[in-house]
Design a protein around this motif. Structure first.
Motif, mmCIF file in Angstrom:
data_model
loop_
_atom_site.group_PDB
_atom_site.id
_atom_site.type_symbol
_atom_site.label_atom_id
_atom_site.label_comp_id
_atom_site.label_asym_id
_atom_site.label_seq_id
_atom_site.Cartn_x
_atom_site.Cartn_y
_atom_site.Cartn_z
ATOM 1 N N MET A 1 -23.897 -54.727 -7.517
ATOM 2 C CA MET A 1 -24.167 -53.653 -6.954
ATOM 3 C C MET A 1 -23.217 -53.535 -5.810
ATOM 4 N N ASN A 2 -22.720 -54.454 -5.104
ATOM 5 C CA ASN A 2 -22.117 -54.797 -3.983
ATOM 6 C C ASN A 2 -20.919 -54.318 -4.138
ATOM 7 N N MET A 3 -20.105 -54.735 -5.366
ATOM 8 C CA MET A 3 -18.727 -54.358 -5.577
ATOM 9 C C MET A 3 -18.606 -52.759 -6.092
ATOM 10 N N ALA A 4 -19.806 -52.451 -6.770
ATOM 11 C CA ALA A 4 -19.743 -51.078 -7.270
ATOM 12 C C ALA A 4 -19.732 -50.205 -6.018
ATOM 13 N N ALA A 5 -20.486 -50.546 -5.059
ATOM 14 C CA ALA A 5 -20.530 -49.625 -3.811
ATOM 15 C C ALA A 5 -19.313 -49.790 -2.872
ATOM 16 N N ASN A 6 -18.501 -51.025 -2.924
ATOM 17 C CA ASN A 6 -17.396 -50.891 -2.250
ATOM 18 C C ASN A 6 -16.348 -50.140 -2.999
#
Length: 203
Positions: free
Chosen positions: A94-99
C-alpha cells in the motif's frame, strides 16, 4: 544538521556581502524573493488542491488497492523473507501504491507501519534486516509515476505544459528503482554486510 548548514550559508553570505560592499544587494534580494515565495505559495494552492483531489478520488475508487494487488507478485520476489500474508507485506504494498500515485501524505504512515511490522519479524532487533534495507532503498529511489507536487510547482511558475514531466518522471523513477534494488541485493550478499552467527561472534 540541516539547520546548521543553512545557518552557515546565511552567515557566510551576509559576511561576504558586508566585506564586499554588497550588503544592500543582499537586502534587496531577500525582500524581492520573499515576495516571490508568497506569490508562488498562493499559486500552488489551487493546483495542489486539484491534484490531491484527483488522487483522493483514485484512492476512494479503489485504484490504489488495485495497484497494490498488481504489485504483490513483485513484492513477494523482492522480499522473500517476509511471509506473504504478514501485515508488513500489506503495508509495504500500500505504501508503494500510494507513492506511485503521488499520495505522499498517505504513503508516510503506511511506510512507518511497514517498518514497524518488519521490525517485529526481525531476529536481530539492533540491526536492520535485508527486508528493511530493501524497503528503504526502494522508497529512497522515489517510486512515483505522477508527481503532483512538481506539476503544481510548474503550473505556479506559468509553465506552458506543467504535466509534460510525467514521461521523464516515469523513466527516472524506473531507472532509480532498478539501480536501488540491484545495489541493495548485491550489497546484502557481501560478507561485510551479513550478520555473523552468535557463536562466531563470541569466539
Amino acid at each position: 544538521m540541516i539547520n546548521v548548514i543553512w545557518l552557515l550559508f546565511l552567515v557566510v553570505g551576509i559576511t561576504v556581502a558586508m566585506f564586499s560592499g554588497n550588503a544592500q544587494v543582499v537586502t534587496d534580494a531577500a525582500i524581492d524573493y520573499a515576495e516571490v515565495a508568497v506569490e508562488l505559495s498562493l499559486g500552488l494552492i489551487g493546483v495542489m488542491t486539484l491534484w490531491l483531489g484527483i488522487m483522493r478520488i483514485a484512492e476512494s475508487a479503489g485504484l490504489v488497492k488495485l495497484l497494490g494487488k498488481a504489485l504483490k507478485p513483485i513484492m513477494i520476489r523482492l522480499f522473500p523473507e517476509v511471509p506473504e500474508d504478514h501485515p508488513a507485506m500489506g503495508a509495504m504494498v500500500m505504501n508503494m501504491a500510494a507513492n506511485i500515485f503521488g499520495l505522499g501524505n498517505a504513503a508516510t504512515p503506511l511506510g512507518l507501519k511497514a517498518m514497524k511490522e518488519l521490525q517485529e519479524i526481525n531476529p536481530h532487533k539492533d540491526t536492520a534486516s535485508n527486508a528493511m534495507c530493501t524497503f528503504l532503498a526502494i522508497n529512497t529511489s522515489s517510486v512515483t509515476l505522477v508527481s503532483s507536487s512538481v506539476i503544481a510547482y510548474r503550473a505556479a511558475a506559468n509553465s506552458a505544459n506543467p504535466a509534460e514531466i510525467i514521461g521523464p518522471t516515469i523513466i527516472a523513477t524506473v531507472a532509480s528503482t532498478i539501480a536501488a534494488v540491484i545495489a541493495v541485493k548485491l550489497l546484502q550478499r557481501l560478507p561485510a554486510f551479513q550478520i555473523k552467527p552468535e557463536k562466531e561472534m563470541e569466539s
